[in-house]
Design a protein around this motif. Structure first.
Motif, PDB file in Angstrom:
ATOM      1  N   UNK A  44       0.814  -1.214   0.000  1.00 31.69           N
ATOM      2  CA  UNK A  44       0.000   0.000   0.000  1.00 31.69           C
ATOM      3  C   UNK A  44       0.850   1.269   0.000  1.00 31.69           C
ATOM      4  N   UNK A  45       1.904   1.253  -0.820  1.00 27.78           N
ATOM      5  CA  UNK A  45       2.760   2.418  -0.970  1.00 27.78           C
ATOM      6  C   UNK A  45       3.843   2.576   0.079  1.00 27.78           C
ATOM      7  N   UNK A  46       3.848   1.726   1.089  1.00 30.55           N
ATOM      8  CA  UNK A  46       4.878   1.797   2.128  1.00 30.55           C
ATOM      9  C   UNK A  46       5.944   0.737   1.868  1.00 30.55           C
ATOM     10  N   UNK A  47       7.197   1.157   1.918  1.00 34.32           N
ATOM     11  CA  UNK A  47       8.317   0.229   1.732  1.00 34.32           C
ATOM     12  C   UNK A  47       9.024   0.020   3.056  1.00 34.32           C
ATOM     13  N   UNK A  48       9.349  -1.246   3.344  1.00 29.78           N
ATOM     14  CA  UNK A  48      10.172  -1.505   4.509  1.00 29.78           C
ATOM     15  C   UNK A  48      10.967  -2.784   4.313  1.00 29.78           C
ATOM     16  N   UNK A  49      12.048  -2.861   5.032  1.00 28.27           N
ATOM     17  CA  UNK A  49      12.951  -3.997   4.953  1.00 28.27           C
ATOM     18  C   UNK A  49      12.294  -5.225   5.567  1.00 28.27           C
ATOM     19  N   UNK A  50      12.504  -6.382   4.937  1.00 28.23           N
ATOM     20  CA  UNK A  50      12.052  -7.633   5.532  1.00 28.23           C
ATOM     21  C   UNK A  50      12.995  -8.750   5.112  1.00 28.23           C
ATOM     22  N   UNK A  51      12.950  -9.827   5.861  1.00 29.56           N
ATOM     23  CA  UNK A  51      13.681 -11.032   5.494  1.00 29.56           C
ATOM     24  C   UNK A  51      12.687 -12.008   4.875  1.00 29.56           C
ATOM     25  N   UNK A  52      13.060 -12.572   3.769  1.00 34.13           N
ATOM     26  CA  UNK A  52      12.286 -13.676   3.192  1.00 34.13           C
ATOM     27  C   UNK A  52      12.986 -14.948   3.653  1.00 34.13           C
TER      28      UNK A  52
END
Length: 164
Positions: free
Chosen positions: A148-156
Motif C-alpha cells: 500500500x505504498x509503504x516500503x520496509x525492509x524484511x527477510x524472506x
C-alpha cells in the motif's frame, strides 16, 4: 533426452529447459527407459532438496543500505541467483500463519534493537515450533516489501531451525 531419442519425434532445449514430442503409444516405454537412465546418472543426494547459502550475515548488516547495495547486482535469475544468507540467532517476538490457506508464516523478529518483519512462504505448518521466546537460525534473502505504498525492509525466510 538423447538416451531415448529413438522414441522421440522431436526434442531440443538448453541448460535451463527442454522440450520434446513423442507418440502417445511410446509414453510407457519412454517413462521406463528414462527412469532407468536417470538411475545411472543421478546419486541419491542429487534428488534431495538443498539450499545454497552464499554467506553468513551479521545482524548489523541487515539494513536498508545492504538491501540497496544488493540491488546493484540485479537482475537475479538463472546464472545470477538472489543472494542467500545464513542469519543466526533471530529472536522471535511473535508469529502468525497468513495466506488464504494459512500456509505461510509471518514472523516479527527483534534484531539490532528494532523489530524486523520476516515472511516464510509455504512454512506455515512449522508455526507450532515457535513461541514468543524462540530463537532461530534462518536461511534468508534480504528484500524490501512494498505494501500500500509503504516500503520496509524484511527477510524472506527460505528455511529455519529453532535453536532454543
Amino acid at each position: 533426452l538423447g538416451a531415448v531419442k529413438d522414441l522421440l519425434t522431436h526434442f531440443g532445449g538448453h541448460a535451463a529447459a527442454a522440450g520434446f514430442e513423442l507418440p502417445k503409444s511410446k509414453l510407457s516405454e519412454f517413462k521406463k527407459r528414462m527412469k532407468a537412465h536417470m538411475k545411472t546418472i543421478l546419486k541419491a543426494d542429487d534428488c534431495k532438496p538443498h539450499i545454497v547459502v552464499d554467506c553468513e550475515i551479521d545482524h548489523k548488516d541487515i539494513n536498508v543500505k545492504t538491501a540497496e547495495m544488493l540491488t546493484r547486482f540485479e537482475p537475479f535469475g538463472v546464472g545470477n541467483e538472489t543472494p542467500r544468507f545464513l542469519c543466526r540467532d533471530l529472536q522471535v517476538q511473535d508469529h502468525r500463519m497468513v495466506g488464504a490457506e494459512g500456509n505461510h508464516l509471518k514472523i516479527r523478529a527483534r534484531i539490532n534493537g528494532t523489530q524486523l518483519d520476516c515472511i516464510a512462504f509455504k512454512l506455515g505448518k512449522f508455526a507450532k515450533q515457535l513461541d514468543g521466546n524462540a530463537r532461530i537460525d534462518a536461511v534468508c534473502e534480504l528484500e524490501e516489501n512494498e505494501w500500500k505504498g509503504n516500503k520496509k525492509l524484511q527477510l524472506r525466510i527460505l528455511d529455519f531451525r529453532v535453536t532454543t
